[in-house]
Design an enzyme around this catalytic site. Structure first.
Site, mmCIF file in Angstrom:
data_model
loop_
_atom_site.group_PDB
_atom_site.id
_atom_site.type_symbol
_atom_site.label_atom_id
_atom_site.label_comp_id
_atom_site.label_asym_id
_atom_site.label_seq_id
_atom_site.Cartn_x
_atom_site.Cartn_y
_atom_site.Cartn_z
ATOM 1 N N ALA A 9 0.577 -1.210 -0.025
ATOM 2 C CA ALA A 9 -0.047 -0.038 0.138
ATOM 3 C C ALA A 9 0.981 1.267 -0.035
ATOM 4 O O ALA A 9 0.411 2.429 -0.394
ATOM 5 C CB ALA A 9 -0.993 -0.070 1.048
ATOM 6 N N GLY B 18 0.491 5.000 -2.325
ATOM 7 C CA GLY B 18 0.343 6.269 -1.354
ATOM 8 C C GLY B 18 -0.886 6.121 -0.419
ATOM 9 O O GLY B 18 -1.355 7.022 0.108
ATOM 10 N N LYS B 19 -1.123 5.104 -0.132
ATOM 11 C CA LYS B 19 -2.124 4.735 0.904
ATOM 12 C C LYS B 19 -1.777 4.755 2.362
ATOM 13 O O LYS B 19 -2.375 5.149 3.080
ATOM 14 C CB LYS B 19 -3.033 3.310 0.574
ATOM 15 C CG LYS B 19 -3.552 3.039 -0.870
ATOM 16 C CD LYS B 19 -3.888 1.931 -1.227
ATOM 17 C CE LYS B 19 -4.592 1.741 -2.664
ATOM 18 N NZ LYS B 19 -4.946 0.435 -3.162
ATOM 19 N N ILE B 20 -0.444 4.137 2.298
ATOM 20 C CA ILE B 20 0.219 4.192 3.639
ATOM 21 C C ILE B 20 1.420 4.741 3.545
ATOM 22 O O ILE B 20 2.031 4.785 2.513
ATOM 23 C CB ILE B 20 0.367 2.671 4.147
ATOM 24 C CG1 ILE B 20 -1.000 1.993 4.421
ATOM 25 C CG2 ILE B 20 1.586 2.542 5.235
ATOM 26 C CD1 ILE B 20 -0.693 0.421 4.916
#
Lengths: 314, 314, 314, 314
Positions: free
Chosen positions: A279, A283-285
């Site tokens: 992730a 760019g989610k985490i």
């Protein structure tokens, strides 16, 4: 990181002991000095603790799997009551079963190994099976009674607004997830709502119903957008995981904390089992995030996580 | 069982809570009223408790997986010290790592996610990796020193007799499994002994060594044969599981109690993941046995099991 | 079934051989005489064959997992082109990726083992990772271009109607699942549509969009209701599995044929890994159904299944 | 590797098709351009091909799991007959079942879903169950007859020498692994030999038997030591995997090629599921090795691998 630095990060594995004075906080502390999934569990406990302490952190919580039928309704209720959850994303099934319990019905447990008991017999007896948990079909009839009597404020309201309304109609004395979310003003998102017994009852009774899913999608993006700090805890995987993750792409700092408890694995390539590291590429985490995936049945790991959080909060 | 009878066996799932007064015994009691692996864990706790209370029960314990490196040496030591194990069957690897800890060396833990750290670098640094646990190669050199100095009583002694001798040579103050088994006169069987670093060191130093494996096989069958009641607890699967199971075919009443904690599953057909039910067809487990398989990483489930047993024993 | 009868059902395991003349049909025939997952695969091939031959059978197909990114788009396209699917239920992700391929973009493959390549670098390079498959973020920009130019006929049309419209806008020459479903008038249901990159683009551009999910839910129930015979093939699990299954409760004869290819397992209690037998208790699958669950990565088992069906059709 | 270089290593995922002209070689070639386990399978096929072409390569083959009972005896026989295996390491169970087939007995297959068939009944019928494969107990009686009549050349011979002798006593016309290994002078190592039905029969009849396990351990180390190039293919995991791996530490170049087909995973830390990369840290596999782990039931992946090798050899 240079070779020398890596060596310095290694720490001694403690051959920990358990004795009469052991409590959950000490056990978790001991497990932190081990490896494999025990260490991941300990890490998850610490991460969630930080999420709670960090007052700016918006805590997203994803709920997949038959967690209400199996007996975790109260634990999830208490996660919410304690303030450990800010945004809940769930499957429709857990809401259906939550409603059943709120209306006074119960799930049953039994052995699936007993000779001669089989799904054909269960079908003729009108008992639905969820692995080794059972639900008489008549529960659906009572849900239908309830659904037939509600007054839906607006056929085009968002799913989350409808779920909040639904919670308001349930007894305050129950340990309903729907009810406590209403009381605490915690939004419930259910992106696959029509994939549930609850939604089917609604659809049958209110033919013009068109609860708005897109409004929720945008609302969720906005919550992520506004979050200075974001933390996420995923039980299972599925739509709740992906829906939280796709929104976190719009969080300026991405998620700073991330936990997943699941039996799913990365190799077959599905999102449910995808590593939390993956992730980061999306760019989610955040690159700087603390994260931990525990490969465990939620029914074992979640009570331990809650027990730890409850104890350290005291 | 008739339809009516089955329905009567079903019990209400309790939506259990965890609060300040929760202790491990109450938690397990609560999990008993749920389903999935939580219930299986609770059932395993109860079964092991019965194995302990039942004075006639010979308790067989199978040990596979890197349990010593990960930090469970002391827990297993305490299982033996508390009298919870009568016969230990293990992989050679756990004995090798037990020896390393007994000689004063330690395993290390570290993150496997740190950028730029990889197995090529670890190899050049002479650090061996076991998932996220590490062991410097030099530990083997010290094992070699130790091995080179022992006086093997008989080149054709059984493996279990040799392991007992080896235990006698280790410091009484350590938490070594080899040592406590020697002290408590618990036999250790290791059917794949030559599949271990310890055996390789022995083989290199003592070229005429021919430790007897067949004697152990027959001794194990005799122990099973003489057991009025047999109980078995398997961690992981592999050779320790099969070796215990093949012997239990010769136990007049087969096993009365059986527990397995594993991540292996039945569908691919291997013995490691085979259901305990399947063992009934072979006469390894009794038709009347109480049994429970927990699908869980041992590092999470085993400390809970021990904690429960320790608490109820008090 | 009496003891005697059971014994008579047992057949000899053939120690099959593979030689120069082996073809896929013969291989599957050989695997039928084995056990474990090989036999389950062979059984699934036979069941799907019967579903195709049975002209009254409505063939439901559930699609979860990153099957388009990994390279199975054309296989699924051909399932539809060959007439092997009557109703498609999918995650939104597969539609998003299908659209990307239809617009001329490609997914990439690479090793995830290469030193020094990590998710932080991928993020800075704007390359999204799906296990060992990669997609440059810029693909989303092109999807956005496309989405910004379409003319949505009706803001409240059902999701399936919208997806049919979307298919009509794609090049006929592509191997798009959306397009072939439009051409062959195969309905696509996507109950968790807003859980996708495609829906997010739509939501950002068309703020009043409220595609109707309830209409699809009822349409699906009606298709099941009208089916004299129903067959189901599930890839993965998740919402597509549950959505098909909940509808099949309304099929007068329940499903007569059922196949699932998944890496999920029953023990943690989730619907994705639930056995097909369990669905009998719910009335989703008929007591008389032929069914087979293959525990396998879809990327291995699906091409074999299609190859077999293609060959026998000839 | 620099950012730029990584990007250049990425290749387009081909949306491959299957048509009338597809053969196994082309299918594998297509799967090479995908991801997840399909690509791993394709990679394994290529790696094994290289192992065969590389004339200096010593090919180690590890055999765990109930592969003979399930119907893969002939495939493994043909791996040996074709010259694809130079050193075989196996569990004792596969040898026991191989002997049963060589003596003219058969394993049986059946459904484990049939109502009312259960392990208690199987036990009373003296039919042993291996998931969905069955073996009448009387097969053991015939193995006993055979064992009681052999003339063991030397009570202290190595296990591998004994197994070679055993192979020489079996009919040349059978498809026995023991026999073909004798004929082709392929050594069979069985480090956990006493963990098998075959060894139990031997032990009961020949009380002074003390087959030498240490000699085999040293012989195996010497084979690895002398190998200019080493390749390894592991089916399942367990002792065969570890025994090959511990020996490869002594191979001057470590393994150059490595394949594993297994359902085991790395996270619980056991050696069976350990990644092949991890073996690099130990010096078991070379930094420059080509390797591939396929997460798959062996019963599906092995026939495909053999089919490919057979076809390209032609």
């Amino acid at each position: 990181m240079s070779k020398k630095n890596f060596k310095e990060t290694l720490k001694k594995v403690d051959q920990f002991k358990i004795d009469e004075d052991t409590n959950i906080v000490e056990l978790i502390k001991s497990l932190k000095n081990t490896g494999f999934n025990a260490k991941r569990l300990a890490l998850a406990c610490e991460i969630y603790k930080e999420m709670i302490i960090d007052e700016e952190c918006i805590k997203f919580f994803g709920l997949a799997g038959a967690l209400v039928p199996v007996g975790l309704q109260r634990i999830i209720y208490d996660f919410i009551a304690e303030g450990f959850i800010d945004v809940l994303v769930t499957t429709g099934a857990n809401l259906t079963h939550d409603l059943a319990e709120a209306l006074g019905y119960h799930h049953l447990q039994g052995s699936i190994d007993i000779n001669g008991i089989n799904d054909e017999v269960l079908h003729s007896e009108e008992i639905n099976r969820i692995y080794d948990v059972f639900m008489p079909n008549k529960v659906y009839e009572r849900i239908e009674d309830f659904i037939s009597k509600i007054k839906i404020p607006d056929n085009q309201m968002s799913v989350s607004s409808f779920l909040s309304y639904l919670g308001s109609q349930l007894p305050k004395t129950s340990y309903s997830i729907l009810r406590i979310c209403y009381d605490k003003e915690i939004p419930i998102f259910c992106p696959a709502f029509t994939d549930s017994g609850l939604a089917m009852q609604l659809g049958f009774h209110y033919q013009n119903l068109n609860l708005n899913h897109f409004k929720d999608m945008l609302k969720m993006v906005n919550i992520a957008w506004d979050a200075k700090t974001a933390g996420v805890c995923i039980l299972g995987g599925g739509v709740p995981k992906n829906f939280i993750m796709q929104s976190l792409q719009f969080c300026p700092n991405s998620a700073t904390y991330a936990i997943q408890i699941t039996m799913d694995r990365p190799e077959p390539g599905g999102l449910s089992g995808a590593s939390l590291r993956e992730a980061i590429s999306w760019g989610k985490i955040s690159e700087k995030a603390k994260y931990s995936t525990i490969i465990s049945d939620v029914t074992i790991a979640l009570p331990l996580l809650f027990w730890y959080l409850k104890k350290i909060k005291k």
